[in-house]
Design a protein around this motif. Structure first.
Motif, PDB file in Angstrom:
ATOM      1  N   SER A   1      18.222 -11.257   1.515  1.00 19.71           N
ATOM      2  CA  SER A   1      19.441 -10.664   0.957  1.00 19.71           C
ATOM      3  C   SER A   1      19.144  -9.475   0.071  1.00 19.71           C
ATOM      4  CB  SER A   1      20.206 -11.723   0.151  1.00 19.71           C
ATOM      5  OG  SER A   1      19.405 -12.232  -0.907  1.00 19.71           O
ATOM      6  N   LEU A   2      17.885  -9.292  -0.316  1.00 13.45           N
ATOM      7  CA  LEU A   2      17.505  -8.171  -1.175  1.00 13.45           C
ATOM      8  C   LEU A   2      16.067  -7.774  -0.888  1.00 13.45           C
ATOM      9  CD1 LEU A   2      17.917  -6.286  -3.705  1.00 13.45           C
ATOM     10  CD2 LEU A   2      16.992  -8.182  -5.062  1.00 13.45           C
ATOM     11  N   VAL A   3      15.856  -6.477  -0.741  1.00 14.03           N
ATOM     12  CA  VAL A   3      14.509  -5.914  -0.658  1.00 14.03           C
ATOM     13  C   VAL A   3      14.526  -4.641  -1.483  1.00 14.03           C
ATOM     14  CG1 VAL A   3      12.663  -5.032   0.787  1.00 14.03           C
ATOM     15  CG2 VAL A   3      14.161  -6.813   1.678  1.00 14.03           C
ATOM     16  N   ARG A   4      13.832  -4.642  -2.618  1.00 13.40           N
ATOM     17  CA  ARG A   4      13.801  -3.470  -3.493  1.00 13.40           C
ATOM     18  C   ARG A   4      12.361  -3.051  -3.713  1.00 13.40           C
ATOM     19  NH1 ARG A   4      15.685  -4.269  -9.474  1.00 13.40           N
ATOM     20  NH2 ARG A   4      13.466  -4.808  -9.693  1.00 13.40           N
ATOM     21  N   THR A   5      12.037  -1.872  -3.232  1.00 15.40           N
ATOM     22  CA  THR A   5      10.684  -1.331  -3.369  1.00 15.40           C
ATOM     23  C   THR A   5      10.740  -0.101  -4.247  1.00 15.40           C
ATOM     24  OG1 THR A   5      10.133  -2.127  -1.145  1.00 15.40           O
ATOM     25  CG2 THR A   5       8.643  -0.516  -2.147  1.00 15.40           C
TER      26      THR A   5
ATOM     27  N   ARG B   1       3.310  -8.363   2.544  1.00 19.12           N
ATOM     28  CA  ARG B   1       2.463  -9.533   2.748  1.00 19.12           C
ATOM     29  C   ARG B   1       2.381 -10.376   1.474  1.00 19.12           C
ATOM     30  NH1 ARG B   1      -1.351  -7.008   4.487  1.00 19.12           N
ATOM     31  NH2 ARG B   1      -2.569  -6.708   2.590  1.00 19.12           N
ATOM     32  N   ARG B   2       2.227  -9.721   0.342  1.00 18.06           N
ATOM     33  CA  ARG B   2       2.063 -10.456  -0.909  1.00 18.06           C
ATOM     34  C   ARG B   2       3.361 -11.116  -1.384  1.00 18.06           C
ATOM     35  NH1 ARG B   2      -1.058  -6.898  -5.219  1.00 18.06           N
ATOM     36  NH2 ARG B   2      -0.836  -8.875  -6.356  1.00 18.06           N
ATOM     37  N   THR B   3       4.498 -10.443  -1.171  1.00 17.35           N
ATOM     38  CA  THR B   3       5.763 -11.100  -1.523  1.00 17.35           C
ATOM     39  C   THR B   3       6.011 -12.308  -0.638  1.00 17.35           C
ATOM     40  OG1 THR B   3       6.960  -9.522  -0.109  1.00 17.35           O
ATOM     41  CG2 THR B   3       6.882  -9.049  -2.475  1.00 17.35           C
ATOM     42  N   SER B   4       5.609 -12.206   0.640  1.00 16.69           N
ATOM     43  CA  SER B   4       5.757 -13.339   1.554  1.00 16.69           C
ATOM     44  C   SER B   4       4.875 -14.502   1.115  1.00 16.69           C
ATOM     45  CB  SER B   4       5.408 -12.915   2.979  1.00 16.69           C
ATOM     46  OG  SER B   4       5.495 -14.014   3.872  1.00 16.69           O
ATOM     47  N   GLN B   5       3.623 -14.210   0.769  1.00 15.34           N
ATOM     48  CA  GLN B   5       2.712 -15.256   0.317  1.00 15.34           C
ATOM     49  C   GLN B   5       3.198 -15.893  -0.988  1.00 15.34           C
ATOM     50  OE1 GLN B   5      -0.968 -13.081   0.076  1.00 15.34           O
ATOM     51  NE2 GLN B   5      -1.455 -13.365   2.247  1.00 15.34           N
TER      52      GLN B   5
ATOM     53  N   ARG C   1       2.077   3.688   3.530  1.00 16.21           N
ATOM     54  CA  ARG C   1       2.317   2.652   4.526  1.00 16.21           C
ATOM     55  C   ARG C   1       1.478   1.420   4.236  1.00 16.21           C
ATOM     56  NH1 ARG C   1       0.642   3.817  10.638  1.00 16.21           N
ATOM     57  NH2 ARG C   1      -1.407   3.573   9.646  1.00 16.21           N
ATOM     58  N   GLU C   2       0.214   1.660   3.861  1.00 17.35           N
ATOM     59  CA  GLU C   2      -0.656   0.520   3.549  1.00 17.35           C
ATOM     60  C   GLU C   2      -0.143  -0.252   2.340  1.00 17.35           C
ATOM     61  OE1 GLU C   2      -1.625   3.585   4.023  1.00 17.35           O
ATOM     62  OE2 GLU C   2      -2.792   3.496   5.885  1.00 17.35           O
ATOM     63  N   ALA C   3       0.367   0.483   1.355  1.00 20.79           N
ATOM     64  CA  ALA C   3       0.907  -0.185   0.177  1.00 20.79           C
ATOM     65  C   ALA C   3       2.143  -0.997   0.539  1.00 20.79           C
ATOM     66  CB  ALA C   3       1.249   0.841  -0.903  1.00 20.79           C
ATOM     67  N   GLY C   4       3.000  -0.438   1.392  1.00 24.24           N
ATOM     68  CA  GLY C   4       4.198  -1.161   1.822  1.00 24.24           C
ATOM     69  C   GLY C   4       3.850  -2.436   2.566  1.00 24.24           C
ATOM     70  N   GLU C   5       2.841  -2.359   3.441  1.00 22.66           N
ATOM     71  CA  GLU C   5       2.422  -3.550   4.177  1.00 22.66           C
ATOM     72  C   GLU C   5       1.832  -4.596   3.238  1.00 22.66           C
ATOM     73  OE1 GLU C   5      -0.268  -2.067   7.075  1.00 22.66           O
ATOM     74  OE2 GLU C   5       1.297  -1.310   8.420  1.00 22.66           O
ATOM     75  N   ASN C   6       1.070  -4.130   2.255  1.00 20.95           N
ATOM     76  CA  ASN C   6       0.466  -5.061   1.296  1.00 20.95           C
ATOM     77  C   ASN C   6       1.543  -5.732   0.441  1.00 20.95           C
ATOM     78  OD1 ASN C   6      -1.757  -6.296  -0.173  1.00 20.95           O
ATOM     79  ND2 ASN C   6      -1.278  -4.873  -1.830  1.00 20.95           N
TER      80      ASN C   6
END
Length: 237
Positions: free
Chosen positions: A139-143, A158-162, A150-155
């Motif tokens: 419901s929310l994604v704030r970057t 991944r880390r928010t998911s973990q 791109r590498e930072a976004g992927e990291n």
């Protein structure tokens, strides 16, 4: 008289067995590598959405409870000698299932107290499944960040998911949630195991379910256990 095998024959068999084991290990490794890392593509090189593997397994576990809700997860990424700092916050629904393996309940775990008309069930403890974090329903994604590579976004993703998985698991395994799940399991097992008693005329009987952490308190009490439950049911029929 027993025939003694020649050393050459024994060595040959050992080599064949070792070769078969290595071949099997290689096949399994290739299958796992293909399943996890090889991209399935069309003839023109376009990657496609496709079912790679599917396995249907039998189960003897009884789902007794489910914990669900929404959680917030955060992560930070720092790059470029500390010059590029970014962070991400997500809100995502989750659910965690609780199970009891009823296949572990055998005749020795069921006892009948005729005086109190009680079926005593020594059940295995409740187990907690892996959390299901549904990131497709975020419901929310704030970057935030001056420049998010791109590498930072992927990291960050991944880390928010973990972090979400870890938080959901910690909540599901907390003493309060486990106590609630055991009460749900107690009620579910009482319904499941009380049905045979009702079918043979013991409709007024009660089912007492205990878990491993409760055994000591139960064992300190005196119960008039007259017979195993399978004998009681057999005699009643």
């Amino acid at each position: 008289m027993a025939t003694q095998l020649k050393p050459q024959f024994v060595r040959a068999v050992a080599v064949l067995v070792a070769g078969a084991a290595l071949t099997l290990a290689g096949v399994l490794f290739y299958q796992r590598y293909t399943e996890n890392y090889v991209v399935t593509e069309e003839k023109d090189g376009t990657a496609v959405t496709r079912l790679i593997t599917a396995r249907l397994s039998g189960a003897s576990t009884l789902k007794v409870a489910e914990l669900s809700g929404t959680l917030q997860s955060t992560a930070t990424d720092v790059r470029g000698m500390g010059m590029l700092k970014s962070n991400q916050v997500i809100k995502v629904p989750f659910s965690v299932d609780y199970f009891v393996d009823v296949s572990q309940i055998g005749p020795a775990d069921l006892q009948w107290s005729e005086g109190s008309r009680t079926l005593i069930v020594d059940a295995p403890d409740v187990t907690v499944a892996k959390p299901n974090v549904d990131e497709s329903q975020r419901s929310l994604v704030r970057t935030q960040g001056v420049f998010v590579t791109r590498e930072a976004g992927e990291n960050l993703a991944r880390r928010t998911s973990q972090a979400a998985q870890t938080k959901a698991q910690a909540e599901a395994r907390s003493p309060e949630r486990m106590a609630q799940a055991r009460e749900k399991a107690r009620a579910a097992l009482a319904r499941l195991l009380g049905a045979p008693l009702q079918s043979v005329g013991y409709g007024d009987a009660r089912v007492l379910v205990t878990f491993p952490n409760e055994r000591r308190a139960r064992d300190n009490e005196r119960w008039d256990v007259t017979a195993p439950i399978d004998e009681v049911l057999a005699n009643r029929r």
